[in-house]
Design an enzyme around this catalytic site. Structure first.
Site, PDB file in Angstrom:
ATOM      1  N   ARG A 177       0.835  -1.199   0.000  1.00 48.15           N
ATOM      2  CA  ARG A 177       0.000   0.000   0.000  1.00 48.15           C
ATOM      3  C   ARG A 177       0.873   1.254   0.000  1.00 48.15           C
ATOM      4  NH1 ARG A 177      -5.079   1.596  -1.461  1.00 48.15           N
ATOM      5  NH2 ARG A 177      -6.228   2.702   0.171  1.00 48.15           N
ATOM      6  N   THR A 188      -9.460  -0.041  -9.699  1.00 44.73           N
ATOM      7  CA  THR A 188      -8.612  -1.128  -9.256  1.00 44.73           C
ATOM      8  C   THR A 188      -8.632  -2.238 -10.305  1.00 44.73           C
ATOM      9  OG1 THR A 188      -9.420  -0.615  -7.015  1.00 44.73           O
ATOM     10  CG2 THR A 188      -8.125  -2.599  -7.228  1.00 44.73           C
ATOM     11  N   THR A 233      -4.011  -1.228  -7.649  1.00 38.44           N
ATOM     12  CA  THR A 233      -4.803  -0.031  -7.925  1.00 38.44           C
ATOM     13  C   THR A 233      -3.964   1.228  -8.028  1.00 38.44           C
ATOM     14  OG1 THR A 233      -6.658   1.314  -7.096  1.00 38.44           O
ATOM     15  CG2 THR A 233      -5.188   0.361  -5.449  1.00 38.44           C
ATOM     16  N   SER A 286     -10.273  -1.123   0.809  1.00 39.90           N
ATOM     17  CA  SER A 286     -11.270  -2.188   0.858  1.00 39.90           C
ATOM     18  C   SER A 286     -10.851  -3.388   0.011  1.00 39.90           C
ATOM     19  CB  SER A 286     -12.628  -1.678   0.382  1.00 39.90           C
ATOM     20  OG  SER A 286     -13.135  -0.698   1.249  1.00 39.90           O
ATOM     21  N   GLY A 320     -13.480  -0.373  -5.615  1.00 37.37           N
ATOM     22  CA  GLY A 320     -13.531   0.579  -4.515  1.00 37.37           C
ATOM     23  C   GLY A 320     -14.098  -0.042  -3.255  1.00 37.37           C
TER      24      GLY A 320
END
EC number: 2.3.2.2
Length: 649
Positions: free
Chosen positions: A148, A451, A469, A517, A544
């Site tokens: 991330r 994504t 993403t 998510s 999303g």
């Protein structure tokens, strides 16, 4: 007829032509890998009907990418020892050829990601981030890789809210398209770490398909063309993006246009030769920092630095593995909320007999769900999202209740949550659970957007579920050295405090990872003693914040309703976040979306139960693989351009 059927032959032909370019397939050079990884036409394209006025601010977050139709009556693909399903056939084929040549699941994922960044730049790329769930068959271990993005060290809690504490005007032209939305990309460092742990083929070789395709060019597919047209005004603000995606007269490049990207080929060549360091340091890093700081087009600059890039580290985290009936579901821990929220939803639903409300006589499109099933699943999701919204963020900054996900996933607690569901009436908005004094508020939930997802199993028994993403479609619209930079920081809550003044868990903080998510998921048989058994399913989706709902409906479809993977991903997209709105995807042939669904029996029944039903078309990109004897059976979402390939039986 309510829908207009189309052959989509031109678009499909363009994709097949580009596939041939990628594989080098000709009548004289055909190889075993080429034949193994050939694409087959699958399904009949239909266009969704108009679904009324443009989405409201409430349901924009439930339809984050452009809906581009539905392929009706798709058939599952049966393979032998290996299989891959990705949202674009060019990426699927690149990964499949790696598997056919003896590569591992992680080798295939790297090749797929490199190609996706070229052919599906609106959704993912090396300028973004990703989460990977990986199963190592040799050690029987499940590993969760966190790639991330992180906020710059200079970011404050008001970084997205206003330019500075002395200039309280919002970033221009908006937070997303400004430099403020750009987080430190994480996907390459994460894939490099996973390759170091589980790779078999040389790192440098895995980028060759994408480099060759970028040099030779590929035909723009219909989905990318539609999104370029939609985003043209924003793309035009960035000179590099304008030159790449738009014609000299400013019009969008259309479907079928042969798009080359020498800048991306050069970037990938450097990464292939020198590893991820070539991206996080040196000339490429400088280009990223310069682009983030750019004020062209009136954009507010971001504060990303070379030190931010050089210091980025992926993380290996403990997977969230929880029982569900006779299976074990393994998902991604925070900063993704996906694994916890999917597990919480299923833990609530375990208290209901979902098999009794399965669709009647499901067809190739998965059939039409019963109103009671949609009601129960949506209510369970509302309860799970309520806890997600309040408590889940980057646990390196905000601890979970009890400092463990087990607090939110305790079976007795989830049974209490299930008791809050009225079988005949929608609750509207759920309240989070009470875990005593927790100094956190629940502010407005930021929408999440674009994504992609790849599911893969290799001949050695390893498996990977990668959700990747750049956040919104085309990320922040900043194009650098052939790739787009993310706008991932808009997944933070822009306002750091709730209405009562308490801090929001998902507020911006320096070096923090925004909540996600994304829900890459691995499923295993569960032994009578609760021990993890054989790997049975691999799945995940883009979409999303609605990813959680897409994955839940697919797992329920496969595990409770015995749908095959293609039926499960093709089935009606339905579910709810923690709002009174329940989504029922109007793109599906079984749903009558005319007049906002007023004539559809399922919609009518849900509204009679108090649901505010939206029939806006959904844009999931699900893939699913299921063990099938000594082989696999796979499905890919009819709402996108994906394909399943492998050693087809």
């Amino acid at each position: 007829m309510r829908r207009t059927r189309q052959t989509w032959a031109g678009a499909a032909g363009a994709l097949l032509l580009a596939t041939a370019v990628l594989s080098g397939c000709t009548s004289s050079t055909d190889t075993a890998a080429d034949r193994t990884c050939a694409e087959a036409r699958n399904g009949t394209m239909v266009t969704p009907p108009p679904s009324g006025p443009p989405p409201t601010s409430v349901n924009l977050s439930t339809n984050p990418e452009l809906a581009t139709g539905y392929r009706s009556n798709m058939t599952p693909v049966r393979t032998g020892g290996f299989a891959v399903s990705a949202a674009n056939p060019l990426a699927t084929q690149a990964a499949c050829r790696v598997l056919a040549d003896g590569g591992t699941a992680v080798d295939a994922l790297i090749a797929a990601q490199a190609v996706l960044g070229l052919v599906e730049p609106q959704s993912s790329g090396i300028g973004g981030g990703a989460f990977l769930m990986y199963y190592d068959a040799n050690t029987r271990s499940v590993e969760a890789y966190d790639g991330r993005e992180v906020a710059p060290a200079a970011a404050t809690e008001n970084y997205l809210r206003w330019i500075s504490d002395t200039d309280r005007t919002p970033p221009q032209p908006n937070a997303r398209a400004s430099g403020r939305s750009i987080g430190v990309p994480g996907v390459l460092r994460m894939l490099e770490l996973a390759h170091r742990d589980h790779g078999k083929q040389p790192w440098r070789d895995l980028f060759t398909p994408a480099v060759d395709l970028a040099d030779r060019g590929f035909a723009i597919g219909p989905r990318l063309a539609a999104q370029i047209a939609q985003a043209a005004p924003d793309l035009a603000r960035d000179e590099n993006a304008k030159a790449y995606f738009l014609q000299p007269d400013g019009s969008p490049k259309p479907a079928g246009f042969n798009l080359t990207n020498p800048g991306y080929a050069k970037t990938l060549g450097a990464i292939a030769a020198d590893g991820a360091d070539a991206f996080y340091t040196g000339a490429i890093a400088r280009s990223i920092v310069d682009a983030t700081a750019s004020t062209s087009g009136g954009r507010t600059p971001g504060q990303l630095t070379l030190a931010d890039l050089a210091g980025y580290q992926p993380k290996k985290r403990e997977a969230i593995c929880t029982p569900y009936r006779d299976h074990q579901i393994c998902g991604m821990p925070n900063p993704s909320s996906g694994g916890i929220t999917v597990a919480a939803t299923l833990g609530i639903l375990e208290n209901f007999d979902l098999a009794a409300v399965a669709p009647d006589n499901p067809d190739r499109n998965g059939g039409k769900p019963k109103a009671k099933a949609v009601h129960l699943i949506s209510e369970a999701e509302r309860l799970a999202y309520a806890d997600r919204d309040k408590y889940i963020a980057d646990s390196d900054f905000v601890p979970l209740p009890g400092n463990t996900p087990n607090t939110l996933l305790d079976r007795n607690y989830l049974k209490q949550r299930a008791a809050l569901i009225n079988p005949d009436r929608a609750m509207g908005t759920a309240q989070p659970g009470d875990f005593g004094p927790v100094p956190l508020g629940t502010g407005p939930q930021p929408p999440e957007h674009g994504t992609s997802h790849v599911s893969v199993v290799d001949k050695y028994g390893n498996a990977g579920a990668l959700t990747t993403t750049v956040e919104s479609e085309f990320g922040s619209y900043h194009l650098v050295d052939g790739f787009l930079l993310n706008n991932q920081l808009t997944d933070f809550a822009a306002n750091p405090t709730a209405p009562d003044g308490t801090p929001v868990a998902n507020r911006v903080q320096a070096n923090k990872r925004p909540r996600s998510s994304m829900s890459p998921t691995l499923v295993f048989d569960s032994a009578p003693d609760g021990a993890r058994g054989q790997l049975t399913h691999v799945t995940g989706s883009p979409g999303g914040s609605v990813i959680i709902q897409f994955v839940v409906k697919t797992l329920v479809g496969m595990l409770d309703w015995q749908l095959d993977p293609q039926q499960a991903v093709s089935a009606v997209a339905f579910g709810a976040g923690n709002t009174p709105v329940t989504g029922v995807g109007g793109e599906h042939p079984a749903i009558n979306a005319t007049d906002k669904g007023d004539h559809d029996p399922l919609v009518q029944q849900l509204r009679a139960m108090g649901h505010q039903v939206s029939v806006n078309s959904q844009s999931s990109g699900l893939s699913a693989l299921k063990r099938d004897g000594d082989g696999w059976i796979g499905g890919t979402d009819p709402r996108r351009e994906g394909a399943v390939m492998g050693d087809v039986k």
